[in-house]
Design a protein around this motif. Structure first.
Motif, PDB file in Angstrom:
ATOM      1  N   PHE A 192      -9.893   3.639   8.536  1.00 22.62           N
ATOM      2  CA  PHE A 192     -10.515   2.423   8.005  1.00 22.62           C
ATOM      3  C   PHE A 192      -9.559   1.435   7.347  1.00 22.62           C
ATOM      4  CE2 PHE A 192     -13.538   6.008   7.514  1.00 22.62           C
ATOM      5  CZ  PHE A 192     -14.353   5.686   8.592  1.00 22.62           C
ATOM      6  N   GLN A 193      -8.261   1.570   7.563  1.00 22.11           N
ATOM      7  CA  GLN A 193      -7.306   0.653   6.953  1.00 22.11           C
ATOM      8  C   GLN A 193      -6.983  -0.531   7.866  1.00 22.11           C
ATOM      9  OE1 GLN A 193      -6.331   1.132   3.680  1.00 22.11           O
ATOM     10  NE2 GLN A 193      -7.807   2.787   3.815  1.00 22.11           N
ATOM     11  N   PHE A 194      -6.835  -0.241   9.156  1.00 23.15           N
ATOM     12  CA  PHE A 194      -6.500  -1.279  10.132  1.00 23.15           C
ATOM     13  C   PHE A 194      -7.449  -1.143  11.317  1.00 23.15           C
ATOM     14  CE2 PHE A 194      -2.802  -0.675   7.520  1.00 23.15           C
ATOM     15  CZ  PHE A 194      -2.457  -1.979   7.220  1.00 23.15           C
ATOM     16  N   ARG A 199       0.827  -1.199   0.000  1.00 23.42           N
ATOM     17  CA  ARG A 199       0.000   0.000   0.000  1.00 23.42           C
ATOM     18  C   ARG A 199       0.866   1.256   0.000  1.00 23.42           C
ATOM     19  NH1 ARG A 199      -4.910  -1.144   4.315  1.00 23.42           N
ATOM     20  NH2 ARG A 199      -6.066  -2.608   3.013  1.00 23.42           N
ATOM     21  N   ALA A 200       1.900   1.266   0.827  1.00 20.59           N
ATOM     22  CA  ALA A 200       2.771   2.443   0.910  1.00 20.59           C
ATOM     23  C   ALA A 200       3.442   2.711  -0.433  1.00 20.59           C
ATOM     24  CB  ALA A 200       3.811   2.258   2.006  1.00 20.59           C
ATOM     25  N   ARG A 201       3.960   1.660  -1.067  1.00 18.33           N
ATOM     26  CA  ARG A 201       4.612   1.841  -2.373  1.00 18.33           C
ATOM     27  C   ARG A 201       3.622   2.358  -3.415  1.00 18.33           C
ATOM     28  NH1 ARG A 201       6.776  -3.177  -0.867  1.00 18.33           N
ATOM     29  NH2 ARG A 201       8.862  -2.916  -0.013  1.00 18.33           N
ATOM     30  N   ALA A 232      -5.525   8.511   2.805  1.00 20.97           N
ATOM     31  CA  ALA A 232      -6.354   9.705   2.971  1.00 20.97           C
ATOM     32  C   ALA A 232      -5.857  10.859   2.107  1.00 20.97           C
ATOM     33  CB  ALA A 232      -6.430  10.102   4.439  1.00 20.97           C
ATOM     34  N   GLY A 233      -5.282  10.537   0.945  1.00 17.99           N
ATOM     35  CA  GLY A 233      -4.832  11.545  -0.001  1.00 17.99           C
ATOM     36  C   GLY A 233      -3.471  12.142   0.279  1.00 17.99           C
ATOM     37  N   LYS A 234      -2.808  11.669   1.324  1.00 14.29           N
ATOM     38  CA  LYS A 234      -1.513  12.252   1.701  1.00 14.29           C
ATOM     39  C   LYS A 234      -0.390  11.728   0.808  1.00 14.29           C
ATOM     40  CE  LYS A 234      -2.789  12.973   6.439  1.00 14.29           C
ATOM     41  NZ  LYS A 234      -2.739  12.499   7.783  1.00 14.29           N
ATOM     42  N   VAL A 265      -0.142   5.452   5.472  1.00 15.62           N
ATOM     43  CA  VAL A 265      -1.020   4.306   5.231  1.00 15.62           C
ATOM     44  C   VAL A 265      -1.528   3.723   6.550  1.00 15.62           C
ATOM     45  CG1 VAL A 265      -0.971   1.874   4.491  1.00 15.62           C
ATOM     46  CG2 VAL A 265      -0.136   3.672   2.962  1.00 15.62           C
ATOM     47  N   LEU A 266      -0.638   3.574   7.509  1.00 12.03           N
ATOM     48  CA  LEU A 266      -1.029   2.956   8.777  1.00 12.03           C
ATOM     49  C   LEU A 266      -1.971   3.842   9.581  1.00 12.03           C
ATOM     50  CD1 LEU A 266       2.384   1.380   9.838  1.00 12.03           C
ATOM     51  CD2 LEU A 266       0.435   0.246   8.748  1.00 12.03           C
TER      52      LEU A 266
END
Length: 154
Positions: A77-79, A42-44, A58-60, A72-73
């Protein structure tokens, strides 16, 4: 006197380790590694795509991989364990420092962020606990399943 801020790489590792511990710390090591690989995927993707930034961070936009991992973390609503009402939220907020599972999660987080861990998920970016099947997973075939977690490449 306040403590010096934690370097971004250390902050990313600790945040990832705590999420791994709360989400998968009671599961086999392969499940912990798979969840770490998903976070890294996800980060990549957020570093390469505006659409992924909107979906996973969140668009960052982030200038470095550790900052992308943090975005990402921390994104909503991701984790699920980040939600204060989640039953394992306490494991995230106050991990048991003497728990061997926390040490494993910290090692996995270190390997993931240092690039020493390979992606065994084929680029998967979505996941869920086998105990609950979210509507978005209906009709999809996981690219990997391990330790009670299912992973998908959308």
């Amino acid at each position: 006197m306040s403590a010096a801020p934690m370097p971004v790489g250390d902050a990313a590792r600790e945040l990832l380790a705590r999420i791994l511990y709360a989400e998968a710390g009671t599961r086999p090591v392969r499940a912990i590694e798979a969840l770490a690989a998903l976070a890294m995927n996800r980060a990549r993707e957020t570093m390469a795509s505006e659409e992924a930034r909107l979906r996973f961070s969140a668009g960052k936009a982030s200038p470095s991989l550790p900052r992308a991992v943090i975005a990402v973390l921390r994104a909503p609503f991701q984790f699920p364990v980040l939600h204060p009402r989640h039953p394992r939220h306490g494991r995230f907020v106050a991990p048991a420092e003497d728990d061997a599972a926390l040490a494993i999660c910290r090692r996995v987080a270190h390997r993931a962020l240092s690039g020493a861990m390979r992606d065994t998920l084929g680029g998967a970016t979505h996941w869920h606990d086998d105990g609950r099947a979210p509507p978005w997973a209906t009709g999809l075939i996981p690219v990997a399943e391990c330790g009670g977690l299912a992973f998908y490449r959308m």
